[in-house]
Write a protein that holds these residues in place. Sequence first.
Motif, PDB file in Angstrom:
ATOM      1  N   SER A 180       0.823  -1.210   0.000  1.00 27.87           N
ATOM      2  CA  SER A 180       0.000   0.000   0.000  1.00 27.87           C
ATOM      3  C   SER A 180       0.856   1.259   0.000  1.00 27.87           C
ATOM      4  N   MET A 181       1.988   1.219   0.713  1.00 29.06           N
ATOM      5  CA  MET A 181       2.901   2.355   0.712  1.00 29.06           C
ATOM      6  C   MET A 181       3.500   2.570  -0.666  1.00 29.06           C
ATOM      7  N   LYS A 182       3.808   1.480  -1.362  1.00 32.24           N
ATOM      8  CA  LYS A 182       4.397   1.572  -2.700  1.00 32.24           C
ATOM      9  C   LYS A 182       3.405   2.188  -3.679  1.00 32.24           C
ATOM     10  N   GLN A 229       5.201   7.751  -5.244  1.00 28.94           N
ATOM     11  CA  GLN A 229       5.599   7.785  -6.639  1.00 28.94           C
ATOM     12  C   GLN A 229       7.112   7.940  -6.734  1.00 28.94           C
ATOM     13  N   MET A 230       7.670   7.544  -7.868  1.00 23.82           N
ATOM     14  CA  MET A 230       9.108   7.678  -8.063  1.00 23.82           C
ATOM     15  C   MET A 230       9.491   9.159  -8.032  1.00 23.82           C
ATOM     16  N   PRO A 231      10.456   9.532  -7.169  1.00 27.63           N
ATOM     17  CA  PRO A 231      10.865  10.935  -7.097  1.00 27.63           C
ATOM     18  C   PRO A 231      11.379  11.428  -8.441  1.00 27.63           C
ATOM     19  N   PRO A 233      20.365   9.325  -2.279  1.00 22.53           N
ATOM     20  CA  PRO A 233      19.496   9.016  -1.128  1.00 22.53           C
ATOM     21  C   PRO A 233      18.090   8.598  -1.547  1.00 22.53           C
ATOM     22  N   ASP A 234      17.551   9.235  -2.601  1.00 24.62           N
ATOM     23  CA  ASP A 234      16.204   8.882  -3.059  1.00 24.62           C
ATOM     24  C   ASP A 234      16.167   7.475  -3.639  1.00 24.62           C
TER      25      ASP A 234
END
Length: 297
Positions: free
Chosen positions: A80-82, A86-88, A273-274
């Motif tokens: 659910s978190m995924k 969204q991809m940064p 980091p992302d």
Amino acid sequence: MLSLRAVARSAPRTLNRLSATALRQSRVARPSSLVKSSWAPLRSSQFASAFSTSQFRQAASDVDEELSVKLDSEIQFEGSMKEVDQMPASVKDFLENSPFELKDEPGKEDIILTRKFGNETITVTFSISDLTSYENDNLYNDEALNDEDLDLDTPQEGKQSSRQSEEDEMLEEEDEEGNEAPVPCRLNVVVEKPGKGALNIEALAQDGQIMVENFYYFKDPKLAHGETAEVAHIAQDVYPGPPFGTLDEDLQLLMERYLEERGVTQALAVFIPDYMDIKEQREYQTWLKNVKAFIDA
């Protein structure tokens, strides 16, 4: 990601600990049946029922089933978190426009970026292990500070400081939600030239900046990579150069520009980091699924 995961799970775990403590206390308060019948001989059937293998099998199967259900719950939570996250843009833009080629093998902690620059081969390596160690260090430091505050406060001061600390925590949480600081990430940069050895740069990517810590030179490029324990041990005996911070400031600036020309830039410092966050979540989900499959087998 780890800090969010820790907050989301802290409440139910606390309740579990409290319920377990209450259960232990109720067991202590109840008089033991062995004390009442201390002089009564134990029959062989009592031993058989107490150590029945069927009971152990039943208990094991119950635990397996409960563990499997909990693992499935964690998998659903991460899924659910995924879906929400969204991809940064920093990751998407870097992968689409950067000259680096990404090598990310499932199940491994290290991520490798490689590129060509003239006759040079440039390798940038970083690891999601930094993400875990950073979260653990923060958790340990926060707990230590809280313990010190409790020891130093008087009862009246403790009430006031407790209220103040609650207010401070609320403000900090609001700040963190809107502006979460990136995790500091260690980089190992290697610049190789055929037959000329290699430069090995140890740097830190943090707050969108690349901070060089050491600038080494090795005649043997293998020593710069240090892929095995034996090679790393040999590299320790080689004089690699002085600490970067002790160099002339103009020399430091030129070396930093040297790296920027080869793609070790602010864009890389934001991307790493992302991407580590995405990689860690992906590996954690895979680990949950593998453990569940093993339990259910």
